[in-house]
Every structure is written in C-alpha cells, then in structure tokens.
Motif scaffolding. Structure first.
Motif, short mmCIF file in Angstrom:
data_model
loop_
_atom_site.label_atom_id
_atom_site.label_comp_id
_atom_site.label_asym_id
_atom_site.label_seq_id
_atom_site.Cartn_x
_atom_site.Cartn_y
_atom_site.Cartn_z
N VAL A 37 74.40 57.49 -18.17
CA VAL A 37 75.81 57.22 -17.91
C VAL A 37 76.36 56.20 -18.89
O VAL A 37 77.44 56.37 -19.48
N ILE A 38 75.63 55.10 -19.10
CA ILE A 38 76.08 54.05 -20.02
C ILE A 38 76.15 54.57 -21.45
O ILE A 38 77.09 54.28 -22.20
N LEU A 39 75.16 55.38 -21.86
CA LEU A 39 75.15 55.92 -23.22
C LEU A 39 76.34 56.84 -23.45
O LEU A 39 77.01 56.77 -24.50
N ALA A 40 76.62 57.72 -22.48
CA ALA A 40 77.77 58.62 -22.60
C ALA A 40 79.08 57.84 -22.58
O ALA A 40 80.04 58.21 -23.29
N THR A 41 79.14 56.77 -21.81
CA THR A 41 80.35 55.95 -21.80
C THR A 41 80.63 55.38 -23.17
O THR A 41 81.78 55.39 -23.64
#
Length: 436
Positions: free
Chosen positions: A103-107
C-alpha cells in the motif's frame, strides 16, 4: 595601439557577459514571478459542476468517513498486538505488514509521484524552468536521500542512547555484585577478569543481556565468527529450535560453538528482537512524517474544491486510502513498542491530519485558487518530497527488512503468502488511482 585594442576587446567581452547575465536574471525572475502568481488558470471545466452548498455537505461527510477509516485502520494493529492472532512476532502480522508495505509503495509511485508530475507539468506553469527539467523525479530522489540520512542519524542516536543506558545499568549491577562479594569474603574484593573477544565467557562487542545482540555488535560478531555459524537448512533448523525452546533455556546454547562462546545464539540473532527497540522507532516516525505530509495536501485539495462532481468519488477512495495507510503505520508503531501516550499521540496525529486538511481547505476556499501557478508549484514539490519518503520507507525499511530476513527465507509458506499480500496491497492501492 595594440594595448588600446586589447582594452577595447576586453570591454566588449565584459559588456557581452553583463548583458547575458542581465538577460538570464530577467528571465529567471520573470519565471519566478509567474510561478508565484495566484491568477486563475484552467478552471473553466470545474465551474460547470460548481455547487457550494452541495460541496459543503459532501465535505462534512468526507471528514467523518475519512476520520473513521483512519481510526479503524491504525487501531487494528495497535490493539491487535495484545491479541494472540495478531501479535507482532506472528506470521499473520508479517503477512499483514507485507500488504501494508505494498500500500505504501503504491501510494508513493502511483499516487504521489504521478500527481507531482502532473502538477509540475501543468500548462499554467511557465515553460522555464518547469518544462526544462524533470523536477518531480529530482525532488523525489533528494527526499529519498535525505530520508536515508535521517534514517541513519536517527538509528545511530537511538543505538548510542541505548548503549549508554545499558552501560550505566551494567556498572550499577557490577558495583552492587562487587560490594556484596566483598562483604561476604571479609572485605577482600574479587578481581573481575576481562575476557578477550574469543574468550570462553566474555561478551563480544555489542552483545546484550540474555544473548541479545546490538545492531553494531551483531555485524562485528558475524565477521569474527562466520566460520562457526551453520548455513542453509542447518541455520533454519537452528532458528526454529531456538524459537521453540528459547524461553526454556534462557540464554542457552541455540547454536553449538564449542568453547568459543558462553552465550549461544538461540535467540540472539533474531531480527525482530534486535530491531524492535531501535529500527522500528525510527521507521515509524519517518513513515508518519511522509504520510502526514501528503495527507495534508490530499485534504487541502479536497477542501478547496467546490465541485460535487470532484468530491463525490473521492470520499470512498480517500476513506480506503486512509484505512490502508493507517494499517501500515499502525503496524510499525506496534512493533516500535512505544509508551501508551506516545502511541496515542502518533495515532491521533495521523487520523486527524486529512480531516484537518479538508477543514482548512474549506475555510480558505473563498480566496485560495488551486489552479494558480503558485498552488500547482507548491503541490507538485510537496507531492514529490512525499513520494520520495514513502518509496524509500516501503522498499528499504518495510519490504527489504522483512523479505530478506532469515525468518522469511526459512519459511516457504510465509514467503508465498507475504508476496501475495504485497502484490495485493500494491494492486488495490493502485486501483484507487482511478477515482483519487
């Protein structure tokens, strides 16, 4: 005559240089003034769906929905660590953390970096310098490097602080032992023998009580005794046996080192134990900095909008967005083992940031123009910086720290589940970019 010609030639070159410098200065200041302009640009499409009263009602719904999503997301791992099924040393938590890392990487990549590139390449911005250089990637790169520096400095600070505390406690403990021994032996103080690095019972540099290794000491110890450590399946068997019998043997001999060690490494090299008090403190604080910084931008952008057509799809998207980010941050906070007050402050700071940004945006919407060159430049720069922070934290401190660990390499089922959760988290968060 020759001297006069040389003087004239020098003066001509000096005048040419001054004229070039003046022209560059004029162009530079003109570009800066255009970038700082607050004049409206490209807002005709938004005026078609403008409805101030409907937009205000939707903003109030968005504040409640996003606040609820953030609270639930960050509360699950923080409260769940006290339950058996979601303890920080369990496989379920590792898989959930992999989902949060995706989730953090895609954000960072899909949401922040793309939004920064779009803002800094907007036609409203002057061609010079914004069209002459890829500023979004540059600012993201610099933010990643600065995050690396901050990560290093913060880790060194906490390591040194913990080392000083341990040394002070050790001096007090040894002093009390010596005093008791002196009393029992009629005033004769025993001589404490200091063992060498390879002594039979001496601690290596960085070794803590109960067989725990300090981060710095762990690397030094590994370099000295690489030849004694088992590899491959033997190392995995040792890891499993130490996890099963660690509490029974105290600081016993998880790995057999002959007479070279008085303290085994049954649970001394466990990365969760080693890093829980150091790395996770730094990681959680820097990750919150990156999340909070872009949450302000998200809330502000929604708050200043007066278009129900823009706000309506953002409510659900940002609520899920806040939930996923809260889960990722809550996992790092729960591993850092903060005190209750510090945990509550960090959780509340995350949960209220986006709703507060919406409220501020609503208050200034009458005179703030989100389509002005000044707003676009500020938004693009801040989004780029946030993207750099989040990408670094996701790849280095979340994904690499877990996926390259011995625990992951020794558990094939955990590998499969964690990779599936990583891609699932990244995919779901990326899909939200359709609406937000």
């Amino acid at each position: 005559m020759l001297l006069i010609e040389l003087d004239l030639w020098g003066l001509l070159h000096l005048d040419h240089f001054q004229s070039k410098a003046q022209a560059f200065s004029d162009v530079f200041f003109e570009a800066i003034s255009k970038s700082m302009s607050n004049s409206s640009c490209g807002s005709s499409e938004l005026e078609i769906c403008r409805d101030d009263s409907a937009a205000l009602n939707l903003k109030l719904i968005a504040i409640a929905s996003i606040l609820f999503g953030g609270i639930i997301g960050i509360a699950i791992p923080i409260i769940g660590k006290h339950r058996h099924f979601l303890k920080t040393d369990g496989n379920l938590f590792v898989a959930a953390k992999a989902f949060a890392a995706g989730v953090i990487l895609a954000t960072g990549f899909v949401h922040m970096l793309s939004a920064a590139s779009e803002a800094l390449s907007d036609p409203c911005l002057p061609e010079y310098p914004w069209k002459k250089f890829p500023f979004s990637g540059f600012f993201a790169m610099m933010a990643s490097l600065l995050t690396l520096l901050l990560d290093f400095v913060g880790t060194q600070y906490y390591e040194r602080k913990q080392g000083l505390n341990k040394a002070s406690e050790e001096r007090v403990r040894v002093g009390s032992m010596d005093t008791n021994s002196g009393r029992e032996s009629g005033g004769i103080m025993p001589i404490v023998e200091v063992k060498e690095l390879n002594g039979s019972s001496g601690k290596v540099f960085g070794e803590e009580e109960h067989g725990g290794m300090h981060i710095v000491g762990m690397h030094a110890h590994a370099a000295q005794h690489t030849h004694n450590h088992p590899h491959g399946q033997d190392a995995c068997d040792g890891l499993v046996s130490s996890r099963d019998h660690g509490h029974e043997h105290g600081s016993g001999h998880g790995h057999e080192h002959g007479s070279a060690h008085g303290h085994g490494h049954g649970h001394g090299l466990g990365e969760g134990d080693v890093e829980s008090g150091l790395r996770h403190v730094v990681v959680s604080q820097i990750l919150e900095l990156g999340i909070v910084s872009h949450s302000v931008i998200i809330g502000l952008s929604l708050g200043v909008s007066q278009s129900p057509c823009t706000i309506r799809p953002l409510i659900a998207a940002l609520s899920f967005h806040q939930f996923f980010e809260g889960f990722a941050l809550g996992g790092c906070i729960s591993q850092a083992q903060f005190k209750t007050l510090s945990t509550a402050i960090m959780a509340c700071c995350f949960a209220i940031t986006t709703p507060a940004g919406i409220g501020i945006g609503t208050a200034i919407s009458s005179f703030y123009n989100p389509n002005s060159p000044r707003a676009l430049a500020a938004e693009g720069i801040l989004d780029s910086l946030s993207a750099g922070i989040l990408v670094y934290m996701a790849l280095v401190d979340l994904i690499a720290a877990d996926f390259l660990s011995k625990r992951m390499s020794c558990n094939f089922r955990l590998q499969v589940v964690s990779y599936c959760m990583l891609f699932l988290g990244a995919g779901l968060m990326s899909s939200l970019a359709i609406w937000a």
